[in-house]
Design an enzyme around this catalytic site. Structure first.
Site, PDB file in Angstrom:
ATOM      1  CE  LYS A 112      -2.074  -1.378   3.727  1.00 13.50           C
ATOM      2  NZ  LYS A 112      -1.461  -2.699   3.805  1.00 13.50           N
ATOM      3  CD  GLU A 161     -14.213 -21.020  -1.052  1.00 12.31           C
ATOM      4  OE1 GLU A 161     -15.150 -20.476  -1.663  1.00 12.31           O
ATOM      5  OE2 GLU A 161     -14.121 -21.009   0.192  1.00 12.31           O
ATOM      6  CG  ASP A 174     -19.967 -21.857   4.019  1.00 13.84           C
ATOM      7  OD1 ASP A 174     -19.849 -20.627   3.933  1.00 13.84           O
ATOM      8  OD2 ASP A 174     -19.190 -22.662   3.498  1.00 13.84           O
TER       9      ASP A 174
HETATM   10  P1  ADP Z   1       2.162  -2.045   3.211  1.00  9.64           P
HETATM   11  O1  ADP Z   1       2.275  -0.567   3.237  1.00  9.64           O
HETATM   12  O2  ADP Z   1       0.985  -2.549   2.433  1.00  9.64           O
HETATM   13  O3  ADP Z   1       2.233  -2.693   4.541  1.00  9.64           O
HETATM   14  P2  ADP Z   1       4.655  -1.791   1.904  1.00  9.64           P
HETATM   15  O4  ADP Z   1       4.282  -0.925   0.774  1.00  9.64           O
HETATM   16  O5  ADP Z   1       5.288  -1.128   3.058  1.00  9.64           O
HETATM   17  O6  ADP Z   1       3.412  -2.629   2.406  1.00  9.64           O
HETATM   18  O7  ADP Z   1       5.566  -2.970   1.357  1.00  9.64           O
HETATM   19  C1  ADP Z   1       6.801  -3.283   1.937  1.00  9.64           C
HETATM   20  C2  ADP Z   1       7.790  -3.726   0.881  1.00  9.64           C
HETATM   21  O8  ADP Z   1       7.391  -4.943   0.296  1.00  9.64           O
HETATM   22  C3  ADP Z   1       7.895  -2.756  -0.248  1.00  9.64           C
HETATM   23  O9  ADP Z   1       8.835  -1.779   0.008  1.00  9.64           O
HETATM   24  C4  ADP Z   1       8.314  -3.651  -1.408  1.00  9.64           C
HETATM   25  O10 ADP Z   1       9.711  -3.859  -1.409  1.00  9.64           O
HETATM   26  C5  ADP Z   1       7.654  -4.954  -1.094  1.00  9.64           C
HETATM   27  N1  ADP Z   1       6.371  -5.055  -1.785  1.00  9.64           N
HETATM   28  C6  ADP Z   1       5.152  -5.120  -1.199  1.00  9.64           C
HETATM   29  N2  ADP Z   1       4.188  -5.235  -2.118  1.00  9.64           N
HETATM   30  C7  ADP Z   1       4.779  -5.225  -3.320  1.00  9.64           C
HETATM   31  C8  ADP Z   1       4.289  -5.306  -4.659  1.00  9.64           C
HETATM   32  N3  ADP Z   1       2.980  -5.424  -4.932  1.00  9.64           N
HETATM   33  N4  ADP Z   1       5.187  -5.257  -5.669  1.00  9.64           N
HETATM   34  C9  ADP Z   1       6.500  -5.155  -5.409  1.00  9.64           C
HETATM   35  N5  ADP Z   1       7.027  -5.070  -4.173  1.00  9.64           N
HETATM   36  C10 ADP Z   1       6.185  -5.114  -3.121  1.00  9.64           C
HETATM   37 ZN    ZN Z   2     -17.737 -21.977   2.335  1.00  6.87          ZN
END
Ligand code: ADP
Ligand code: ZN
Ligand code: MG
Length: 628
Positions: A231, A448, A524
Site C-alpha cells: 500500500k 470453494e 456457511d
Molecule cells: P504495506 O504498506 O501494504 O504494509 P509496503 O508498501 O510497506 O506494504 O511494502 C513493503 C515492501 O514490500 C515494499 O517496500 C516492497 O519492497 C515490497 N512489496 C510489497 N508489495 C509489493 C508489490 N505489490 N510489488 C513489489 N514489491 C512489493
Molecule cells: Zn464456504
C-alpha cells in the site's frame, strides 16, 4: 539497542520533574484552540523555577541584609570596615575585631548626612555603579543558555520527535519528485488497484482536462489491504508516476505527541501541501489516528480525537480543484471512524489484495532483478510454492536467499537457497497462521469449487464472479464471489432455497470428495440455518406451519449477558419450528448432493485448476461447465 536504552531514562527524568511539580496532567484545552500554549506554559514555568533557584543558590551573595538604622548604628559604633556605596544599596564588611569577613548589605535611603558621618567615624568608602548588564547576563542569559544547550543535547539523543519539547515542529517529510523514484513498474501483482489509481495519476498530471468537463475528482483515496501488500509502495508510485511532490506522515506518529501538537501538525501539513499543488498527501496507518471516536472506554485519547477532528476539518475545507489528493492506507478499515468514510472524505476505497500466483511471480521478478540468479531457478515454481505470501514476504524471501548464497560463498543464488529460505519464511508465517499447508489447500479448493458449481447450477443464484483460495480477511480461507445482477428488495421462496443450496455447496463437496468434513464450513452452515429459520418464522414460507410468523426472540440492545427475552409461542411450537428448519436444510442438502454428484467431473477439474492458478474467473467456470 544502545539508542533505545538511552531514550527511556531521559524521558523519565522529565516526566519525574513534571510529576514533582504536580504537572502530571496538563489541563484540557477549553477554548478549542489547540494551541501550542498547552504545553508551553508549563515549560516556561519549569524554566522560571529553575532559573530563580539557580539565582538563589549560586548568584545571591552570602551577606546579611540589615536595616538602615542598624547600619547607622554600626557606623557610629565604629564596627564598619570597608564600604561600597551603590545607587540603590550599600554593601560593607565589619571590622576584623568585630566579626571578620562578615558582609552586610542595606537598602540605601536618602540620607544627606551619610558622607559626613562616615568621615567622622573614619570609615573608608568608595562608590560604584551597579553593572546592570552584567548582573542581568549572570542572572538570566547564562542560565537560559545552559538550559537551551541541555535541551538541544537531549533532543539530539532522543532523535527527532522523541523529546517532550519537540512540539509544533513539522515533520512531514517532503519528497521532491526525484526522491520518489518509485513508479508503477515497481509494483506488481495488484493490477486492479493500479488500474483504479491510474485515474488519480491522470488527474494530477493534467488537472485542467478534468475540470473542463466538470467531473468531480475524488478527494480522498483509502488503500485497504493486509500488511505488506504494497500500500505504501503504491501511494509512492502514484506520486512518482504523476511526478508530483509526496507529503507523507504516519498515523502512529501523531499518537505519541502532546496535546494540540497533532492538530497543529495536520494544519501545517495541509497548508504546506496547498502551496505545492498538485501534490499528494499520504497518511499511512490511518487506523492509528482514525479509530472510531468514543470507542475508548478509558476516557478516550483526547489528543487523537483532536487530531482526527482537525483532519476532518481540513479535508472538508479542501478544494480538490487545487490538485491536492489525499491518500491513506490501513489494514483495519473496520475500526475506522465512519466520519472518515463519508462522501467528500475518503470516499474512494481501493482494495490492495494478496497477490495470486501470477502476481507473486511478477513481484519475485521485480525483486530478483538485483540478485544474480542461477540458471535453474524457476520463479514461477517459487510463486507456486508460496500461496498467501504478500509482496513484503516475497521481497524478504529473495533477500534471505541472497544472504544464504553469500554465506555459502556462491557466485549466484541457486534453487537450493530459495528452498531453504521458503522453509524459513513459511515457518515464521505458519506460526502467525497466515499460510495453509498442502492438505488444507486441497480441502479449500474443493470447498470453494463446490460453492461455485452449485451457484452456476441452480436457477436463481447470482452468477459467479471469481473463485479464489487466497486467504482473505481473518476467517475465510478462500472465497467465491458472486455478482448480483440487479438490486433486490424482495426475494422469492425459490431464490432463498437456491441461496441455501449455494451455502451448503462447500460442505457437500468436502463430503463427496474426502468422505470427511472439516470445520471450514462453520460460517456457511450458520448462514444457511439463519436463512432457513427466517423462512420458517418470519416469512411464513413453510407449508406445515403456515402463514403465522413467529417473531424471533429479540435481545434488548443493552441486555446483560444471558438475558433471554420471552418467547411468544409455546414449547410445542418451538419444537415444530426447529423441525421445520432442519427439514429445509436437509432437503437443500439432498439437492446439493445430487447436483454435485452429477457434476463430479467439473468439480474435480475446477479444483485442479484452482490449485494451479489459485483464482479462477466466472467465465472460465461457465465455459468449463458448458464443455462437459
Ligand atoms: P504495506 O504498506 O501494504 O504494509 P509496503 O508498501 O510497506 O506494504 O511494502 C513493503 C515492501 O514490500 C515494499 O517496500 C516492497 O519492497 C515490497 N512489496 C510489497 N508489495 C509489493 C508489490 N505489490 N510489488 C513489489 N514489491 C512489493
Ligand atoms: Zn464456504
Ligand atoms: Mg505501509
Amino acid at each position: 539497542m544502545t539508542d533505545n536504552s538511552n531514550k527511556e531514562p531521559r524521558k523519565n527524568i522529565i516526566e519525574q520533574i513534571r510529576s514533582w511539580l504536580g504537572l502530571e496532567n496538563p489541563p484540557p484545552q477549553k477554548n478549542g484552540l489547540p494551541g501550542k500554549s498547552g504545553f508551553n506554559m508549563w515549560y516556561l514555568l519549569i524554566l522560571f523555577l529553575f532559573i530563580t533557584s539557580v539565582q538563589q543558590f549560586f548568584l545571591a551573595p552570602k551577606v546579611e541584609p540589615i536595616p538602615y538604622s542598624k547600619f547607622k548604628q554600626y557606623v557610629t559604633e565604629g564596627k564598619v570596615g570597608t564600604l561600597t556605596i551603590e545607587p540603590e544599596k550599600i554593601r560593607g564588611t565589619l571590622t576584623e575585631k568585630e566579626k571578620p569577613g562578615q558582609e552586610f548589605t542595606t537598602v540605601r535611603v536618602t540620607d544627606p548626612d551619610l558622607v559626613k558621618d562616615l568621615d567622622a567615624h573614619n570609615v573608608s568608602y568608595s562608590g560604584r555603579y551597579a553593572n546592570k548588564f552584567l548582573s542581568f547576563l549572570l542572572a538570566w542569559i547564562i542560565p537560559i543558555g545552559i538550559f537551551y544547550l541541555i535541551w538541544r543535547f537531549s533532543m539530539k539523543k532522543m532523535g527527532p520527535g522523541m523529546g517532550v519539547m519537540s512540539f509544533s515542529k513539522n515533520k512531514a517529510k517532503i519528497f521532491a519528485e526525484s526522491e520518489t523514484k518509485v513508479s508503477f513498474a515497481d509494483v506488481a501483482g495488484i493490477d486492479e488497484a493500479k488500474e483504479e489509481l491510474q485515474e488519480i495519476v491522470e488527474f494530477l498530471t493534467n488537472p485542467g482536462k478534468f475540470q473542463k468537463l466538470g467531473g468531480r475528482i475524488p478527494k480522498g483515496v483509502l488503500l485497504v489491504g493486509p500488511p505488506g501488500t504494497g500500500k505504501t509502495l503504491l501511494a509512492k508510485a502514484v506520486a512518482g508516476e504523476a511526478k508530483v511532490p509526496f507529503f507523507s506522515i504516519s498515523g502512529s506518529e501523531f499518537v505519541e505527541m502532546f496535546v494540540g501538537v497533532g492538530a497543529a501538525r495536520v494544519r501545517d501539513l495541509f497548508s504546506q501541501a496547498a502551496k505545492q499543488a498538485p501534490c499528494i498527501i499520504f497518511i499511512d496507518e490511518l487506523d492509528a489516528l482514525g479509530k472510531a471516536r468514543g470507542m475508548n472506554v478509558m476516557g478516550g485519547h483526547d489528543e487523537r480525537e483532536q487530531t482526527l477532528n482537525q483532519l476532518l476539518v481540513e479535508m472538508d475545507g479542501f478544494d480538490t480543484n487545487k490538485g491536492v489528493i489525499i491518500m491513506s492506507a490501513t489494514n483495519r478499515p473496520e475500526i475506522l471512524d465512519p466520519a472518515l468514510l463519508r462522501p467528500g472524505r475518503f470516499d474512494r476505497q481501493v482494495l490492495v489484495d494478496r497477490p495470486d500466483i501470477n502476481g507473486r511471480e511478477a513481484i519475485l521478478k521485480i525483486h530478483a532483478k538485483n540478485v544474480l540468479l542461477g540458471p535453474a531457478v524457476d520463479l514461477r515454481k517459487i510463486a507456486g510454492r508460496t500461496p498467501g505470501f504478500v509482496g513484503a514476504d516475497l521481497a524478504n524471501l529473495v533477500n534471505e536467499s541472497a544472504l544464504l548464497a553469500a554465506r555459502k560463498n556462491k557466485e549466484t543464488v541457486e534453487a537450493a537457497e530459495f528452498d531453504e529460505a521458503i522453509d524459513r519464511v513459511v515457518g515464521g508465517l505458519e506460526k502467525k497462521n497466515r499460510v495453509m499447508n498442502a492438505r488444507e489447500k486441497e480441502i479449500v479448493t474443493f470447498h470453494e469449487s463446490g460453492h461455485a458449481i452449485v451457484a452456476e447450477s441452480v436457477e436463481h443464484a447470482d452468477p459467479v464472479h471469481k473463485i479464489s483460495i487466497i486467504p482473505r480477511g481473518i476467517a475465510a480461507l478462500g472465497y467465491t464471489q458472486q455478482q448480483p445482477i440487479e438490486d433486490r428488495y424482495l426475494m422469492t421462496r425459490s431464490e432463498l432455497l437456491d441461496r441455501l443450496a449455494v451455502l451448503l455447496g462447500g460442505r457437500v463437496a468436502e463430503e463427496l470428495v474426502f468422505d470427511e468434513i472439516s470445520t471450514g464450513a462453520q460460517n456457511d452452515l450458520q448462514r444457511a440455518t439463519d436463512i432457513a429459520r427466517s423462512m420458517v418464522t418470519e416469512y411464513g414460507m413453510s407449508e406445515r406451519l403456515g402463514l403465522v410468523t413467529y417473531e424471533r426472540a429479540r435481545q434488548p440492545m443493552f441486555a446483560p449477558e444471558g438475558f433471554a427475552a420471552g418467547k411468544t409461542y409455546s414449547e410445542e411450537k418451538a419444537a415444530q419450528i426447529d423441525k421445520e428448519i432442519a427439514r429445509f436444510v436437509d432437503e437443500a442438502h439432498q439437492r446439493v448432493r445430487k447436483i454435485l454428484t452429477e457434476r463430479r467431473v467439473v468439480l474435480d477439474k475446477l479444483a485442479q485448476l484452482l490449485a494451479e492458478k489459485e483464482s479462477v474467473q466466472g467465465e472460465e467456470l461457465r465455459k468449463m461447465m458448458a464443455d462437459s
